[in-house]
Design a protein around this motif. Structure first.
Motif, PDB file in Angstrom:
ATOM      1  N   LEU A  68      36.026  38.854  36.615  1.00 44.57           N
ATOM      2  CA  LEU A  68      36.083  40.478  36.480  1.00 44.57           C
ATOM      3  C   LEU A  68      37.592  40.492  36.981  1.00 44.57           C
ATOM      4  O   LEU A  68      38.015  40.124  37.943  1.00 44.57           O
ATOM      5  CB  LEU A  68      35.314  40.972  37.691  1.00 44.57           C
ATOM      6  CG  LEU A  68      35.247  42.588  37.730  1.00 44.57           C
ATOM      7  CD1 LEU A  68      35.128  43.146  36.480  1.00 44.57           C
ATOM      8  CD2 LEU A  68      34.685  43.058  38.905  1.00 44.57           C
ATOM      9  N   ASP A  69      38.356  40.938  36.094  1.00 38.33           N
ATOM     10  CA  ASP A  69      39.712  41.353  36.131  1.00 38.33           C
ATOM     11  C   ASP A  69      39.862  42.857  36.736  1.00 38.33           C
ATOM     12  O   ASP A  69      38.917  43.710  36.322  1.00 38.33           O
ATOM     13  CB  ASP A  69      40.334  41.392  34.658  1.00 38.33           C
ATOM     14  CG  ASP A  69      40.794  39.838  34.080  1.00 38.33           C
ATOM     15  OD1 ASP A  69      40.234  38.893  34.951  1.00 38.33           O
ATOM     16  OD2 ASP A  69      41.415  39.918  33.217  1.00 38.33           O
ATOM     17  N   GLU A  70      40.895  42.946  37.584  1.00 36.07           N
ATOM     18  CA  GLU A  70      41.311  43.973  37.996  1.00 36.07           C
ATOM     19  C   GLU A  70      41.654  45.036  36.935  1.00 36.07           C
ATOM     20  O   GLU A  70      41.918  44.551  35.847  1.00 36.07           O
ATOM     21  CB  GLU A  70      42.295  44.262  39.146  1.00 36.07           C
ATOM     22  CG  GLU A  70      43.682  43.926  38.627  1.00 36.07           C
ATOM     23  CD  GLU A  70      44.468  44.063  39.932  1.00 36.07           C
ATOM     24  OE1 GLU A  70      44.288  44.165  41.036  1.00 36.07           O
ATOM     25  OE2 GLU A  70      45.806  43.718  39.630  1.00 36.07           O
ATOM     26  N   GLY A  71      41.601  46.458  37.079  1.00 38.33           N
ATOM     27  CA  GLY A  71      42.179  47.543  36.096  1.00 38.33           C
ATOM     28  C   GLY A  71      41.263  47.349  34.808  1.00 38.33           C
ATOM     29  O   GLY A  71      39.977  47.186  35.047  1.00 38.33           O
ATOM     30  N   TYR A  72      41.804  47.693  33.573  1.00 37.71           N
ATOM     31  CA  TYR A  72      41.049  48.102  32.580  1.00 37.71           C
ATOM     32  C   TYR A  72      40.440  46.968  31.647  1.00 37.71           C
ATOM     33  O   TYR A  72      39.454  47.140  30.631  1.00 37.71           O
ATOM     34  CB  TYR A  72      41.835  48.955  31.535  1.00 37.71           C
ATOM     35  CG  TYR A  72      42.842  48.164  30.897  1.00 37.71           C
ATOM     36  CD1 TYR A  72      42.597  47.405  29.567  1.00 37.71           C
ATOM     37  CD2 TYR A  72      44.166  47.976  31.371  1.00 37.71           C
ATOM     38  CE1 TYR A  72      43.653  46.661  29.015  1.00 37.71           C
ATOM     39  CE2 TYR A  72      45.048  47.241  30.724  1.00 37.71           C
ATOM     40  CZ  TYR A  72      44.677  46.474  29.206  1.00 37.71           C
ATOM     41  OH  TYR A  72      45.637  45.898  28.799  1.00 37.71           O
ATOM     42  N   LEU A  73      40.796  45.824  32.153  1.00 37.16           N
ATOM     43  CA  LEU A  73      40.329  44.688  31.284  1.00 37.16           C
ATOM     44  C   LEU A  73      39.031  44.363  31.551  1.00 37.16           C
ATOM     45  O   LEU A  73      38.236  43.745  30.454  1.00 37.16           O
ATOM     46  CB  LEU A  73      41.253  43.272  31.430  1.00 37.16           C
ATOM     47  CG  LEU A  73      42.758  43.762  30.852  1.00 37.16           C
ATOM     48  CD1 LEU A  73      43.553  42.392  31.617  1.00 37.16           C
ATOM     49  CD2 LEU A  73      42.780  43.644  29.432  1.00 37.16           C
ATOM     50  N   GLY A  74      38.406  44.536  32.686  1.00 36.31           N
ATOM     51  CA  GLY A  74      36.968  44.595  32.908  1.00 36.31           C
ATOM     52  C   GLY A  74      36.722  42.887  32.804  1.00 36.31           C
ATOM     53  O   GLY A  74      37.240  41.911  33.169  1.00 36.31           O
ATOM     54  N   GLU A  75      35.210  42.865  32.694  1.00 37.99           N
ATOM     55  CA  GLU A  75      34.441  41.716  32.860  1.00 37.99           C
ATOM     56  C   GLU A  75      34.613  40.670  31.642  1.00 37.99           C
ATOM     57  O   GLU A  75      34.737  41.038  30.379  1.00 37.99           O
ATOM     58  CB  GLU A  75      32.940  42.052  32.877  1.00 37.99           C
ATOM     59  CG  GLU A  75      32.148  40.802  33.301  1.00 37.99           C
ATOM     60  CD  GLU A  75      30.510  41.163  33.669  1.00 37.99           C
ATOM     61  OE1 GLU A  75      29.924  40.009  34.096  1.00 37.99           O
ATOM     62  OE2 GLU A  75      30.482  42.247  33.688  1.00 37.99           O
ATOM     63  N   ALA A  76      34.482  39.354  31.740  1.00 43.70           N
ATOM     64  CA  ALA A  76      34.626  38.305  30.610  1.00 43.70           C
ATOM     65  C   ALA A  76      33.593  37.411  31.132  1.00 43.70           C
ATOM     66  O   ALA A  76      33.337  37.091  32.219  1.00 43.70           O
ATOM     67  CB  ALA A  76      35.895  37.867  30.529  1.00 43.70           C
ATOM     68  N   GLN A  77      33.307  36.489  29.995  1.00 40.54           N
ATOM     69  CA  GLN A  77      32.560  35.284  30.306  1.00 40.54           C
ATOM     70  C   GLN A  77      33.249  33.881  29.924  1.00 40.54           C
ATOM     71  O   GLN A  77      34.440  33.849  29.211  1.00 40.54           O
ATOM     72  CB  GLN A  77      31.042  35.327  29.490  1.00 40.54           C
ATOM     73  CG  GLN A  77      30.278  36.251  29.626  1.00 40.54           C
ATOM     74  CD  GLN A  77      29.071  36.182  28.809  1.00 40.54           C
ATOM     75  OE1 GLN A  77      29.167  35.897  27.801  1.00 40.54           O
ATOM     76  NE2 GLN A  77      27.997  36.738  29.248  1.00 40.54           N
ATOM     77  N   ILE A  78      33.096  32.995  30.772  1.00 40.35           N
ATOM     78  CA  ILE A  78      33.802  31.758  30.451  1.00 40.35           C
ATOM     79  C   ILE A  78      32.889  30.775  30.140  1.00 40.35           C
ATOM     80  O   ILE A  78      31.706  30.532  30.469  1.00 40.35           O
ATOM     81  CB  ILE A  78      34.645  31.443  31.502  1.00 40.35           C
ATOM     82  CG1 ILE A  78      33.863  31.203  32.876  1.00 40.35           C
ATOM     83  CG2 ILE A  78      35.562  32.458  31.924  1.00 40.35           C
ATOM     84  CD1 ILE A  78      34.216  30.178  33.845  1.00 40.35           C
ATOM     85  N   THR A  79      33.549  29.728  29.227  1.00 39.08           N
ATOM     86  CA  THR A  79      32.655  28.308  28.983  1.00 39.08           C
ATOM     87  C   THR A  79      33.889  27.282  28.929  1.00 39.08           C
ATOM     88  O   THR A  79      35.019  27.710  28.418  1.00 39.08           O
ATOM     89  CB  THR A  79      31.842  28.028  27.845  1.00 39.08           C
ATOM     90  OG1 THR A  79      32.873  28.590  26.812  1.00 39.08           O
ATOM     91  CG2 THR A  79      30.735  29.281  27.596  1.00 39.08           C
ATOM     92  N   GLY A  80      33.675  26.076  29.701  1.00 35.28           N
ATOM     93  CA  GLY A  80      34.562  25.150  29.721  1.00 35.28           C
ATOM     94  C   GLY A  80      34.082  23.786  30.198  1.00 35.28           C
ATOM     95  O   GLY A  80      32.953  23.639  30.242  1.00 35.28           O
TER      96      GLY A  80
END
Length: 127
Positions: A37-49
């Motif tokens: 969860l990024d601050e500001g407008y970027l919002g939520e993302a999923q990760i794989t690695g």
């Protein structure tokens, strides 16, 4: 093998501008998954690695704001509480990032810090 599972607080820099984020890593063997969860407008993302020794690499894909995946690589500190590395978007944009292992409940920790800074009304004012 290092275990990154848990909640981390981090910052990435794009053109010298910092953006804070909270990431929850879920690790199974050398496979890494989770949410950011990024601050500001970027919002939520999923990760794989993956995690290989102290090396960390993952792809971040925002759920709504950006179609371009962000590639992250990093090195985990020997005490396994700090990661630093590089991020890149299609070889067009890049920067540095870092993350520190957080408490079990970062929301509770954040709310407690807010409560500590809010002055308490005295009973004389409240009456």
């Amino acid at each position: 093998m290092a275990d990154l599972s848990g909640t981390w607080l981090g910052t990435y820099w794009q053109q010298g501008v910092p953006t804070r984020f909270e990431v929850t890593f879920i690790q199974s063997g050398n496979t890494l998954a989770g949410n950011i969860l990024d601050e500001g407008y970027l919002g939520e993302a999923q990760i794989t690695g993956t995690v290989m020794g102290r090396g960390v690499s993952f792809i971040k894909q925002y759920l709504t704001t950006s179609p371009d995946p962000v590639s992250y690589t990093g090195i985990l500190s020997e005490d396994e509480n700090y990661i630093q590395g590089q991020w890149e978007i299609r070889r067009l944009f890049s920067g540095t990032w870092e993350a520190y292992r957080g408490e079990d409940n970062l929301s509770l920790e954040f709310n407690n810090k807010i409560v500590e800074k809010v002055p308490v009304l005295s009973s004389a004012i409240a009456d």
